[in-house]
Motif scaffolding. Structure first.
Motif, PDB file in Angstrom:
ATOM      1  N   LEU A 217      14.421   8.284 -19.339  1.00 38.09           N
ATOM      2  CA  LEU A 217      15.763   8.841 -19.142  1.00 38.09           C
ATOM      3  C   LEU A 217      15.693  10.347 -18.913  1.00 38.09           C
ATOM      4  O   LEU A 217      16.393  10.888 -18.044  1.00 38.09           O
ATOM      5  N   GLU A 218      14.840  11.017 -19.665  1.00 42.84           N
ATOM      6  CA  GLU A 218      14.702  12.472 -19.527  1.00 42.84           C
ATOM      7  C   GLU A 218      14.203  12.850 -18.128  1.00 42.84           C
ATOM      8  O   GLU A 218      14.757  13.757 -17.486  1.00 42.84           O
ATOM      9  N   ALA A 219      13.191  12.128 -17.644  1.00 44.79           N
ATOM     10  CA  ALA A 219      12.622  12.461 -16.330  1.00 44.79           C
ATOM     11  C   ALA A 219      13.605  12.175 -15.207  1.00 44.79           C
ATOM     12  O   ALA A 219      13.764  12.975 -14.278  1.00 44.79           O
ATOM     13  N   LEU A 220      14.284  11.028 -15.288  1.00 43.27           N
ATOM     14  CA  LEU A 220      15.221  10.669 -14.233  1.00 43.27           C
ATOM     15  C   LEU A 220      16.476  11.538 -14.274  1.00 43.27           C
ATOM     16  O   LEU A 220      17.045  11.887 -13.234  1.00 43.27           O
ATOM     17  N   GLY A 221      16.890  11.923 -15.484  1.00 45.04           N
ATOM     18  CA  GLY A 221      18.146  12.648 -15.622  1.00 45.04           C
ATOM     19  C   GLY A 221      18.060  14.140 -15.421  1.00 45.04           C
ATOM     20  O   GLY A 221      19.076  14.784 -15.114  1.00 45.04           O
ATOM     21  N   ALA A 222      16.876  14.710 -15.576  1.00 48.41           N
ATOM     22  CA  ALA A 222      16.749  16.169 -15.490  1.00 48.41           C
ATOM     23  C   ALA A 222      17.301  16.745 -14.189  1.00 48.41           C
ATOM     24  O   ALA A 222      18.024  17.760 -14.221  1.00 48.41           O
ATOM     25  N   PRO A 223      17.011  16.144 -13.021  1.00 51.66           N
ATOM     26  CA  PRO A 223      17.582  16.712 -11.790  1.00 51.66           C
ATOM     27  C   PRO A 223      19.114  16.668 -11.746  1.00 51.66           C
ATOM     28  O   PRO A 223      19.732  17.450 -11.017  1.00 51.66           O
ATOM     29  N   ALA A 224      19.720  15.762 -12.526  1.00 51.44           N
ATOM     30  CA  ALA A 224      21.183  15.677 -12.568  1.00 51.44           C
ATOM     31  C   ALA A 224      21.790  16.573 -13.632  1.00 51.44           C
ATOM     32  O   ALA A 224      23.012  16.591 -13.805  1.00 51.44           O
ATOM     33  N   GLY A 225      20.940  17.322 -14.358  1.00 49.41           N
ATOM     34  CA  GLY A 225      21.441  18.242 -15.371  1.00 49.41           C
ATOM     35  C   GLY A 225      21.335  17.757 -16.793  1.00 49.41           C
ATOM     36  O   GLY A 225      21.806  18.431 -17.714  1.00 49.41           O
ATOM     37  N   LEU A 226      20.721  16.590 -17.014  1.00 50.20           N
ATOM     38  CA  LEU A 226      20.563  16.075 -18.372  1.00 50.20           C
ATOM     39  C   LEU A 226      19.617  16.955 -19.164  1.00 50.20           C
ATOM     40  O   LEU A 226      18.579  17.390 -18.664  1.00 50.20           O
ATOM     41  N   VAL A 227      19.967  17.201 -20.441  1.00 47.08           N
ATOM     42  CA  VAL A 227      19.089  17.940 -21.349  1.00 47.08           C
ATOM     43  C   VAL A 227      19.047  17.203 -22.682  1.00 47.08           C
ATOM     44  O   VAL A 227      20.016  16.533 -23.067  1.00 47.08           O
ATOM     45  N   PRO A 228      17.940  17.291 -23.426  1.00 52.91           N
ATOM     46  CA  PRO A 228      17.939  16.803 -24.800  1.00 52.91           C
ATOM     47  C   PRO A 228      18.928  17.621 -25.627  1.00 52.91           C
ATOM     48  O   PRO A 228      19.056  18.835 -25.439  1.00 52.91           O
ATOM     49  N   ALA A 229      19.617  16.956 -26.543  1.00 52.50           N
ATOM     50  CA  ALA A 229      20.637  17.625 -27.352  1.00 52.50           C
ATOM     51  C   ALA A 229      20.465  17.230 -28.811  1.00 52.50           C
ATOM     52  O   ALA A 229      20.149  16.079 -29.125  1.00 52.50           O
ATOM     53  N   GLY A 230      20.690  18.187 -29.705  1.00 54.50           N
ATOM     54  CA  GLY A 230      20.479  17.952 -31.122  1.00 54.50           C
ATOM     55  C   GLY A 230      21.759  17.727 -31.901  1.00 54.50           C
ATOM     56  O   GLY A 230      22.863  17.656 -31.349  1.00 54.50           O
ATOM     57  N   LEU A 231      21.602  17.655 -33.218  1.00 55.77           N
ATOM     58  CA  LEU A 231      22.736  17.361 -34.089  1.00 55.77           C
ATOM     59  C   LEU A 231      23.787  18.467 -34.073  1.00 55.77           C
ATOM     60  O   LEU A 231      24.969  18.199 -34.276  1.00 55.77           O
ATOM     61  N   ALA A 232      23.380  19.722 -33.829  1.00 50.18           N
ATOM     62  CA  ALA A 232      24.354  20.821 -33.800  1.00 50.18           C
ATOM     63  C   ALA A 232      25.345  20.635 -32.662  1.00 50.18           C
ATOM     64  O   ALA A 232      26.564  20.772 -32.851  1.00 50.18           O
ATOM     65  N   ALA A 233      24.848  20.305 -31.464  1.00 55.93           N
ATOM     66  CA  ALA A 233      25.749  20.069 -30.334  1.00 55.93           C
ATOM     67  C   ALA A 233      26.587  18.825 -30.564  1.00 55.93           C
ATOM     68  O   ALA A 233      27.772  18.787 -30.208  1.00 55.93           O
ATOM     69  N   ARG A 234      25.995  17.804 -31.168  1.00 52.99           N
ATOM     70  CA  ARG A 234      26.761  16.589 -31.446  1.00 52.99           C
ATOM     71  C   ARG A 234      27.948  16.892 -32.357  1.00 52.99           C
ATOM     72  O   ARG A 234      29.033  16.328 -32.199  1.00 52.99           O
ATOM     73  N   ASP A 235      27.754  17.810 -33.302  1.00 53.31           N
ATOM     74  CA  ASP A 235      28.839  18.138 -34.223  1.00 53.31           C
ATOM     75  C   ASP A 235      29.969  18.881 -33.523  1.00 53.31           C
ATOM     76  O   ASP A 235      31.146  18.592 -33.747  1.00 53.31           O
ATOM     77  N   THR A 236      29.657  19.857 -32.656  1.00 55.80           N
ATOM     78  CA  THR A 236      30.734  20.571 -31.963  1.00 55.80           C
ATOM     79  C   THR A 236      31.416  19.678 -30.935  1.00 55.80           C
ATOM     80  O   THR A 236      32.622  19.807 -30.695  1.00 55.80           O
ATOM     81  N   LEU A 237      30.676  18.770 -30.338  1.00 58.42           N
ATOM     82  CA  LEU A 237      31.276  17.833 -29.385  1.00 58.42           C
ATOM     83  C   LEU A 237      32.277  16.910 -30.084  1.00 58.42           C
ATOM     84  O   LEU A 237      33.402  16.725 -29.599  1.00 58.42           O
TER      85      LEU A 237
END
Length: 367
Positions: A217-237
Motif C-alpha cells: 500500500l505504501e509503495a503504490l500510494g506514495a505517488p498519490a500522496g499517501l504517507v504513513p500516519a501515527g496516533l497523533a494525527a489520528r487524534d486530531t483527525l
C-alpha cells in the motif's frame, strides 16, 4: 505463569523502525506517534491518504447459533438485525448505564461476529462478553493476537486500495460494510470504516502478512500522496470529525445520552439488555450536561480537564483539545451544563481564553 510488564509490539514494529517513527507506549503497546510532522500527516489524510497501524485494537470473536442474541443482551445495539457483511457502531454499558467501551461490531458470517474494542479496554470487554454470553449458545474468544489491523484513510484511499484488492468489489462496498478477500495477494477482511472523518478502509490480515500488505500500500500510494500516519494525527483527525475517544468523551461516569449518542441504544429490540433500566431513566430525563464543540478564539490550546467558563463561572470541562490543522484554529470538545449561556472562555492555566460554542463535528467531508 509469568506476566510481563513490557509493552507489546505490533506486527509492524520493524516497519515503523525502518520509517524512523517516534514511538510511544499506549494501552500496553509500543505504537507510532508520528513519522515526521503530525500536521503533514493530518493534512495528507484530508487531501490524499494516510496509512495507519491500528494493530493495538482488540478483536473479539463471538460465534455460535445464539451469537446475535448474546450480543443483543450484552450491548446497547441490536446486533442480531445486522446483515452478514455489515457493521454497527455500538456500546457496552454497565448495569448503571455508564459506558465501558464504544465498539464497532462486524457480522462476518451468519454465525460469527467480530467485536473491535479499544486497546485499553480489550480485557474489560472480553470479560464482560464472556460473562454476559454464559446463558447463550455462543462462544467468545480473544483473537487480538491473530490479526494485524492496517487502516488506509482519505479521499485517495479507494483508488489506491482498489489496485491491490481482490475477491470482492471495493467500488460498490458501502460505508460500514466489509468482505473477505485479498489485499496484495494476502487474505484479509476489508471494511469501509474508519476514525478520521474521511472515506477509508480497515484491513484485518494475519500478523505474518502485515508488513507485505503495508509496504504494498505504501509503495503504490506514495505517488498519490499517501504517507504513513501515527496516533497523533489520528487524534486530531477524529477530534475535527467530532468522534469520541474513550477516556476523554466516554467513560463509566457517562452514558451515551450525554455524548449525543443515544441513537446507539435500541430500546425496541426484543428481550432485555444490560443497562436497559438505567438507560431508560436517563433517556427520559433532561440531561445535565451535553458534549459540545468549542472554537478557541486565541492561540492557546484547551487541554483535557481544563474548566470551561460562562460569564466567569465554571459550567463544564474540556474533554479533548488541539490545534486544528484543517481549520487553522484551536478546537476542543467539552461537557457543558445544559442552558449555560453568556461569554464563554476556557481557563488555560489561569488565563481565560475566549471561546465560541459550535455544533459538532467541526469538519465534514464534502462528498
Amino acid at each position: 505463569m509469568v506476566i510481563s510488564d513490557q509493552p507489546r509490539h505490533s506486527p509492524l514494529h520493524v516497519v515503523h523502525e525502518r520509517l524512523g517513527a517516534s514511538m510511544t507506549t499506549f494501552a500496553g503497546w509500543r505504537m507510532p506517534l508520528r513519522y515526521g510532522s503530525e500536521r503533514t500527516e493530518h493534512l495528507a489524510v484530508r487531501g490524499a491518504a494516510g496509512l495507519f497501524d491500528l494493530s493495538h485494537m482488540g478483536e473479539i470473536m463471538v460465534s455460535g447459533p445464539d451469537a446475535g442474541a448474546a450480543l443483543d443482551y450484552a450491548l446497547t445495539g441490536e446486533l442480531s438485525a445486522v446483515a452478514s457483511g455489515r457493521a454497527r457502531y455500538t456500546m457496552i454499558c454497565d448495569p448503571d448505564g455508564g459506558v465501558l467501551d464504544d465498539l464497532v461490531v462486524y457480522r462476518t458470517s451468519e454465525l460469527e461476529y467480530m467485536v473491535i474494542a479499544n486497546a485499553a479496554n480489550t480485557a474489560t470487554v472480553l470479560a464482560a462478553l464472556v460473562d454476559r454470553s454464559a446463558r447463550f449458545n455462543a462462544a467468545v474468544k480473544d483473537a487480538t493476537g491473530e490479526y494485524a489491523l492496517i487502516a488506509i484513510q482519505g479521499p485517495a484511499a479507494a483508488g489506491i486500495l482498489g489496485h491491490l484488492a481482490g475477491g470482492f468489489n471495493l467500488a460498490t462496498m458501502k460505508y460500514y460494510a466489509g468482505a473477505f478477500g485479498q489485499v496484495a495477494g494476502r487474505d484479509a477482511w476489508v471494511a469501509r470504516t474508519g476514525y478520521t472523518g474521511e472515506d477509508g478502509f480497515e484491513v484485518f490480515c494475519r500478523p505474518e502478512d502485515a508488513a507485505h500488505v503495508w509496504e504494498s500500500l505504501e509503495a503504490l500510494g506514495a505517488p498519490a500522496g499517501l504517507v504513513p500516519a501515527g496516533l497523533a494525527a489520528r487524534d486530531t483527525l477524529r477530534l475535527e470529525a467530532g468522534m469520541p475517544l474513550y477516556g476523554n468523551e466516554l467513560g463509566p461516569d457517562v452514558t451515551p445520552f450525554e455524548a449525543n449518542l443515544g441513537r446507539v441504544v435500541k430500546f425496541g429490540k426484543p428481550g432485555d439488555f444490560v443497562g436497559r433500566d438505567a438507560l431508560a431513566i436517563r433517556a427520559a430525563a433532561a440531561p445535565r450536561q451535553l458534549l459540545t464543540g468549542l472554537v478557541i478564539e486565541s492561540r492557546r490550546i484547551a487541554r483535557h480537564g481544563y474548566p470551561v467558563l460562562a460569564d466567569g463561572q465554571q459550567r463544564g470541562k474540556v474533554t479533548s483539545g488541539a490545534p486544528s490543522p484543517t481549520l487553522g484554529v484551536p478546537i476542543a470538545m467539552a461537557y457543558l451544563d445544559v442552558g449555560a449561556a453568556g461569554e464563554f472562555a476556557v481557563d488555560i492555566r489561569g488565563e481565560a481564553a475566549p471561546a465560541r460554542v459550535t455544533d459538532l463535528p467541526f469538519y465534514r467531508r464534502s462528498n
